[in-house]
Design an enzyme around this catalytic site. Sequence first.
Site, short mmCIF file in Angstrom:
data_model
loop_
_atom_site.label_atom_id
_atom_site.label_comp_id
_atom_site.label_asym_id
_atom_site.label_seq_id
_atom_site.Cartn_x
_atom_site.Cartn_y
_atom_site.Cartn_z
N THR B 46 -43.87 51.04 3.24
CA THR B 46 -42.43 51.24 3.17
C THR B 46 -42.08 52.62 3.70
O THR B 46 -42.83 53.59 3.50
CB THR B 46 -41.87 50.99 1.75
OG1 THR B 46 -40.45 51.13 1.79
CG2 THR B 46 -42.46 51.93 0.72
N GLU B 47 -40.93 52.69 4.41
CA GLU B 47 -40.57 53.89 5.16
C GLU B 47 -40.44 55.14 4.29
O GLU B 47 -40.62 56.25 4.76
CB GLU B 47 -39.21 53.70 5.88
CG GLU B 47 -39.16 52.58 6.87
CD GLU B 47 -38.60 51.32 6.23
OE1 GLU B 47 -39.30 50.75 5.36
OE2 GLU B 47 -37.50 50.91 6.60
N ASN B 48 -40.04 54.95 3.02
CA ASN B 48 -39.80 56.12 2.18
C ASN B 48 -41.08 56.76 1.66
O ASN B 48 -41.01 57.69 0.87
CB ASN B 48 -38.84 55.79 1.03
CG ASN B 48 -39.33 54.66 0.17
OD1 ASN B 48 -39.89 53.69 0.66
ND2 ASN B 48 -39.13 54.77 -1.12
N SER B 88 -44.91 59.06 7.05
CA SER B 88 -44.59 57.64 7.03
C SER B 88 -44.22 57.15 8.44
O SER B 88 -44.67 56.08 8.88
CB SER B 88 -43.43 57.39 6.06
OG SER B 88 -43.19 56.02 5.90
#
Lengths: 230, 223
Positions: B46-48, B88
């Site tokens: 996930t990007e975060n 990320s």
Amino acid sequence: MRLPDKSCKIASAIAKIKPGDRVMIGGFGVPGTPMTLIQALVDHGADNLTIIKNDANEPGMGIDHLLQSGQVSRLITTHLGLNTHAISLMNTGQIKVEFNAQGILAERIRAGGAGIGAVLSDIGIGTELAMGKQVVELAGKPHLVETALRADVALIHADRADIFGNLAYVATAQNFNPLMAMAADCVIAETETLLPLGGLAANAIHTAGVFVDHVAELAELSKEYAVVQR
Amino acid sequence: MSSAKERMIARAAREIAPGMVVNLGIGLPTQVVNHLPRDFPVCLHTENGMTGIGPTLPPDQADRNLIDAGGSYVSTVPGSAFFDSATSFAMVRSGRLDLTMLGAFEVSASGDLANWKIPGKFSPGVGGGVELAQKARRVVVLTTHTDRAGNPKLKETCSLPLTARACVARIFTDMAVIDVTPRGFVLVETLGGIPAAEVAEATGAPLLLPDTDLPEFEASHGR
């Protein structure tokens, strides 16, 4: 030798923020957003601010308080999807919004913190995100010049810190915090736990205290830090 | 949710091969994970700032510091890792994602994707979508075949602002599975009971048929 003590009162650190300043604020949604420092900035009242933050939180939370109080003139961000209030301010021209691809915002801040003028990337080539950006040919392919971002002040949320300003984050509360903590002239960190020198193991430190100017322990966590009930 | 949508999501889950690193976009793609067998070997990103996403948690069990990029409370699995936003997206841009599944407003016959902006109506910002669409090794789209007014979402060219050019390899809809090829859209499978002609009628660009018989969706993961 003894490392200096940078522990401070939140209000006195926030008082350094001037009208018109560029302010980076960590966080992605609730995790990592320095809710208490933001509230102190609302109380302080400096306006005409440029806020640099991944998102605009949700209505009534986080930087939405700064939008409500009219202290923000410009927002450099990636996504406002959860804040209808921010979107309406943008649509009615009350704030200027600059959207960045999320990883490009991260790299621009990283470059600012690393003393680099810009980074080159092919992200957004052929889309409206490329409009107005300088193009450089590299290895036969076009790249966009993504200029470094720095700020006057960065507001950071840490899980643990020591009084020199060494910081550690948890889980997905890390996000933009360690990048922004390197990219501002004055870095103010709030921390859930403040430890004496040596209390944070040297191997467990995410942000070296050299980057941090002021660190303050949170007396309590307001309800804005809690799990959001949707 | 309609059973056609549910079957689309179940079919898309079979796109995930063992060992992949996968990013599931906000919305319908996130639900694909519900159709993977428990213990399926996959690493979700996930990007975060997390790899190794575990099951979504209800608020009373959630960790306030642990969300995915869509804001859902998630959990860890043994081997999960946390990192900052630059790391990320370093993973994304340097080709570490084997697959991403994204939503769409429009997909063109050359694989252009528009999924972030409807001028004058919807402009919340692009988030991490550009980098996912441009840099994941394989980009597939999950979308209804038409919009609410019945207009095709698969078109000759996109009319909305693009997320990325020529990035989409395959589209899963509530009617069919369609590949984007150098010759344009090619029908791969239909949802059981829907004739190919009906899929073609709902598609806003020529839809080529394969030389072989068309298989129908299998809803189960088949493992």
